[in-house]
Motif scaffolding. Structure first.
Motif, PDB file in Angstrom:
ATOM      1  N   ARG A   1       0.830  -1.215   0.000  1.00  0.00           N
ATOM      2  CA  ARG A   1       0.000   0.000   0.000  1.00  0.00           C
ATOM      3  C   ARG A   1       0.865   1.265   0.000  1.00  0.00           C
ATOM      4  O   ARG A   1       0.412   2.334  -0.413  1.00  0.00           O
ATOM      5  CB  ARG A   1      -0.925  -0.002   1.216  1.00  0.00           C
ATOM      6  CG  ARG A   1      -1.995  -1.090   1.170  1.00  0.00           C
ATOM      7  CD  ARG A   1      -2.705  -1.222   2.515  1.00  0.00           C
ATOM      8  NE  ARG A   1      -3.408  -0.005   2.870  1.00  0.00           N
ATOM      9  CZ  ARG A   1      -4.666   0.280   2.524  1.00  0.00           C
ATOM     10  NH1 ARG A   1      -5.366  -0.596   1.810  1.00  0.00           N
ATOM     11  NH2 ARG A   1      -5.226   1.409   2.898  1.00  0.00           N
ATOM     12  N   LYS A   2       2.103   1.141   0.462  1.00  0.00           N
ATOM     13  CA  LYS A   2       2.996   2.302   0.583  1.00  0.00           C
ATOM     14  C   LYS A   2       3.867   2.507  -0.654  1.00  0.00           C
ATOM     15  O   LYS A   2       4.599   3.487  -0.739  1.00  0.00           O
ATOM     16  CB  LYS A   2       3.928   2.126   1.794  1.00  0.00           C
ATOM     17  CG  LYS A   2       3.213   1.847   3.101  1.00  0.00           C
ATOM     18  CD  LYS A   2       4.199   1.690   4.248  1.00  0.00           C
ATOM     19  CE  LYS A   2       5.067   0.468   4.099  1.00  0.00           C
ATOM     20  NZ  LYS A   2       5.947   0.222   5.276  1.00  0.00           N
ATOM     21  N   ARG A   3       3.818   1.563  -1.601  1.00  0.00           N
ATOM     22  CA  ARG A   3       4.830   1.545  -2.660  1.00  0.00           C
ATOM     23  C   ARG A   3       4.403   2.210  -3.973  1.00  0.00           C
ATOM     24  O   ARG A   3       5.210   2.328  -4.884  1.00  0.00           O
ATOM     25  CB  ARG A   3       5.225   0.091  -2.957  1.00  0.00           C
ATOM     26  CG  ARG A   3       5.777  -0.665  -1.765  1.00  0.00           C
ATOM     27  CD  ARG A   3       7.222  -0.350  -1.514  1.00  0.00           C
ATOM     28  NE  ARG A   3       7.728  -1.035  -0.324  1.00  0.00           N
ATOM     29  CZ  ARG A   3       8.988  -1.020   0.068  1.00  0.00           C
ATOM     30  NH1 ARG A   3       9.886  -0.346  -0.643  1.00  0.00           N
ATOM     31  NH2 ARG A   3       9.358  -1.646   1.165  1.00  0.00           N
ATOM     32  N   ASN A   4       3.149   2.551  -4.081  1.00  0.00           N
ATOM     33  CA  ASN A   4       2.681   3.239  -5.292  1.00  0.00           C
ATOM     34  C   ASN A   4       2.970   2.437  -6.566  1.00  0.00           C
ATOM     35  O   ASN A   4       3.484   2.965  -7.556  1.00  0.00           O
ATOM     36  CB  ASN A   4       3.318   4.631  -5.391  1.00  0.00           C
ATOM     37  CG  ASN A   4       2.591   5.534  -6.382  1.00  0.00           C
ATOM     38  OD1 ASN A   4       1.377   5.401  -6.575  1.00  0.00           O
ATOM     39  ND2 ASN A   4       3.324   6.423  -7.028  1.00  0.00           N
ATOM     40  N   TYR A   5       2.647   1.139  -6.539  1.00  0.00           N
ATOM     41  CA  TYR A   5       2.848   0.302  -7.724  1.00  0.00           C
ATOM     42  C   TYR A   5       1.827   0.645  -8.797  1.00  0.00           C
ATOM     43  O   TYR A   5       0.666   0.948  -8.507  1.00  0.00           O
ATOM     44  CB  TYR A   5       2.681  -1.180  -7.368  1.00  0.00           C
ATOM     45  CG  TYR A   5       3.710  -1.725  -6.407  1.00  0.00           C
ATOM     46  CD1 TYR A   5       5.075  -1.635  -6.669  1.00  0.00           C
ATOM     47  CD2 TYR A   5       3.311  -2.356  -5.226  1.00  0.00           C
ATOM     48  CE1 TYR A   5       6.006  -2.148  -5.785  1.00  0.00           C
ATOM     49  CE2 TYR A   5       4.249  -2.871  -4.332  1.00  0.00           C
ATOM     50  CZ  TYR A   5       5.591  -2.754  -4.617  1.00  0.00           C
ATOM     51  OH  TYR A   5       6.517  -3.258  -3.743  1.00  0.00           O
ATOM     52  N   ASP A   6       2.245   0.544 -10.051  1.00  0.00           N
ATOM     53  CA  ASP A   6       1.272   0.600 -11.143  1.00  0.00           C
ATOM     54  C   ASP A   6       0.474  -0.695 -11.177  1.00  0.00           C
ATOM     55  O   ASP A   6      -0.748  -0.688 -11.390  1.00  0.00           O
ATOM     56  CB  ASP A   6       1.989   0.777 -12.492  1.00  0.00           C
ATOM     57  CG  ASP A   6       2.700   2.108 -12.593  1.00  0.00           C
ATOM     58  OD1 ASP A   6       2.075   3.130 -12.275  1.00  0.00           O
ATOM     59  OD2 ASP A   6       3.888   2.108 -12.973  1.00  0.00           O
TER      60      ASP A   6
ATOM     61  N   SER B   1      -4.422  -1.597  -2.292  1.00  0.00           N
ATOM     62  CA  SER B   1      -4.654  -0.211  -2.692  1.00  0.00           C
ATOM     63  C   SER B   1      -5.407  -0.175  -4.014  1.00  0.00           C
ATOM     64  O   SER B   1      -5.016  -0.838  -4.979  1.00  0.00           O
ATOM     65  CB  SER B   1      -3.316   0.517  -2.845  1.00  0.00           C
ATOM     66  OG  SER B   1      -3.510   1.765  -3.472  1.00  0.00           O
TER      67      SER B   1
ATOM     68  N   LYS C   1      -5.361   2.096  -6.035  1.00  0.00           N
ATOM     69  CA  LYS C   1      -4.591   2.847  -7.018  1.00  0.00           C
ATOM     70  C   LYS C   1      -3.806   1.929  -7.938  1.00  0.00           C
ATOM     71  O   LYS C   1      -3.422   2.322  -9.041  1.00  0.00           O
ATOM     72  CB  LYS C   1      -3.633   3.808  -6.315  1.00  0.00           C
ATOM     73  CG  LYS C   1      -4.332   4.880  -5.487  1.00  0.00           C
ATOM     74  CD  LYS C   1      -3.313   5.741  -4.746  1.00  0.00           C
ATOM     75  CE  LYS C   1      -4.020   6.782  -3.880  1.00  0.00           C
ATOM     76  NZ  LYS C   1      -3.033   7.595  -3.111  1.00  0.00           N
ATOM     77  N   SER C   2      -3.518   0.721  -7.489  1.00  0.00           N
ATOM     78  CA  SER C   2      -2.749  -0.239  -8.290  1.00  0.00           C
ATOM     79  C   SER C   2      -3.696  -1.180  -9.019  1.00  0.00           C
ATOM     80  O   SER C   2      -4.769  -1.529  -8.500  1.00  0.00           O
ATOM     81  CB  SER C   2      -1.818  -1.067  -7.400  1.00  0.00           C
ATOM     82  OG  SER C   2      -0.974  -0.255  -6.634  1.00  0.00           O
TER      83      SER C   2
END
Length: 366
Positions: free
Chosen positions: A83-88, A106, A108-109
């Protein structure tokens, strides 16, 4: 792309099929310009922070203290870190102990899950565990943005069961380049005068049926059993059957050694009955092994008519007593090598995976 890979014990491979997949795929994706992170269990012997350009993220794994329950904690730790890594993209391999935490990923991924085999069919599990695994499969299928199936059979099942499309991406293998009889010496083996199998020590891999078939057959040929012996089932098999003709080597992770053992075997027994396209089967094909496989849709879909098949120990004994010889079945070996080159080369598999990840990210973004 920035890609996080979750669901394995880690790399380099010291465990099984998914780990081998990541070991082969992740470094090539890095070479192609992607940033790849692989989660490694704290119990993994490799403790470096990078391997062949792949970033390694170590997470606490209490499996040594809690048994299988520890896998759930390990997967939870991996997901919370992601959740902290901002993966695509998060590539989740399997769902057994991770999909229960699917709601924590997340949004976002893009979440892509390789659905593996039909885990709830594995005979080692109790009824309660099988019920849980059916639920875990459903959560993974429904929570994931996109699905990967490693066999056509699994792809059809996911559509029939959940009405969800999946991308067929199998495992890969590399045809054996060179061979050396020197590999046989530590095991006191002679070329083409032994049979073998490579498998995790689990009942659904039909290991005992293969062993019992060798014991029952009138035509006696040594059987080399390769696989870790740290679980109760493996220990029981070794204690019950080990002899001059039934040889337990334990786990072997060196691919060159395995390739040569397969190459110089007379018959290679593949007993896997649950799952999709099995990596060890593709490696046997690429090692020019003459294969005797368990009769099921997954093995048939890969091998077709270029193998012999068995359903039980009596079939195994019959195959042995027919005194099949590798040298008399060269056409089968050639056809299986051709399948590897046409459908299962690592270059093709990685190309297909990279394209699917790229398109999935574009589609989700739009």
């Amino acid at each position: 792309m920035r890609i996080g890979i979750i669901g394995t014990r880690g790399i380099p491979n010291r465990h099984g099929g998914f780990e081998q997949f990541v070991e082969c795929v992740a470094p090539v994706l890095v070479e192609r310009g992607h940033e790849v992170f692989v989660y490694n269990s704290s119990l993994h012997p490799y403790q470096g922070n990078e391997w062949k350009g792949v970033k390694i993220i170590h997470q606490s794994d209490p499996e040594d203290k809690l048994g299988s329950a520890g896998q759930f904690i390990y997967d939870l730790n991996c997901i919370l870190d992601s959740r902290k890594r901002n993966y695509d993209i998060i590539l989740q391999l399997g769902y057994t102990s991770s999909s229960v935490w699917s709601f924590l990923y997340s949004g976002k991924s893009v979440l892509i899950t390789n659905m593996d085999g039909l885990e709830w069919k594995r005979s080692k599990y109790s009824k309660a565990v099988k019920l849980f695994l059916k639920s875990a499969e459903r959560w993974a299928a429904l929570y994931s943005d996109y699905l990967i199936a490693d066999s056509k059979g699994i792809q059809s099942y996911l559509w029939d069961k959940y009405k969800k499309q999946s991308e067929f991406i199998a495992y890969g293998a590399t045809p054996i380049a060179t061979s050396s009889e020197a590999v046989l010496k530590p095991y006191n083996l002679e070329k083409y005068k032994y049979n073998m199998l490579i498998a995790r020590m689990e009942p659904e891999n039909n290991i005992e049926a293969i062993i019992r078939g060798h014991v029952k057959a009138a035509h006696k040929v040594p059987l080399v059993v390769v696989g870790g012996l740290n679980n109760q089932y493996g220990k029981q098999l070794k204690e019950k059957y080990e002899s001059a003709f039934i040889i337990f080597t334990g786990a072997i992770y060196d691919l060159d050694t395995l390739d040569n053992l397969r190459f110089y075997s007379n018959l290679y027994f593949h007993g896997h009955s649950v799952g999709g396209t099995n990596p060890s089967l593709l490696e046997a094909m690429s090692s020019n092994a003459l294969i005797v496989a368990n009769e099921n849709i997954f093995n048939r879909s890969v091998l077709g008519d270029d193998a012999f098949y068995f359903e039980n120990e009596n079939d195994v004994a019959s195959v042995l007593d027919s005194e099949l010889k590798k040298e008399d079945n060269l056409q089968m070996l050639s056809e299986n090598q051709e399948k590897i080159l046409l459908h299962y080369s690592w270059t093709q598999i990685i190309n297909k995976l990279e394209l699917f990840l790229t398109n999935s990210l574009k589609t989700k973004s739009h």
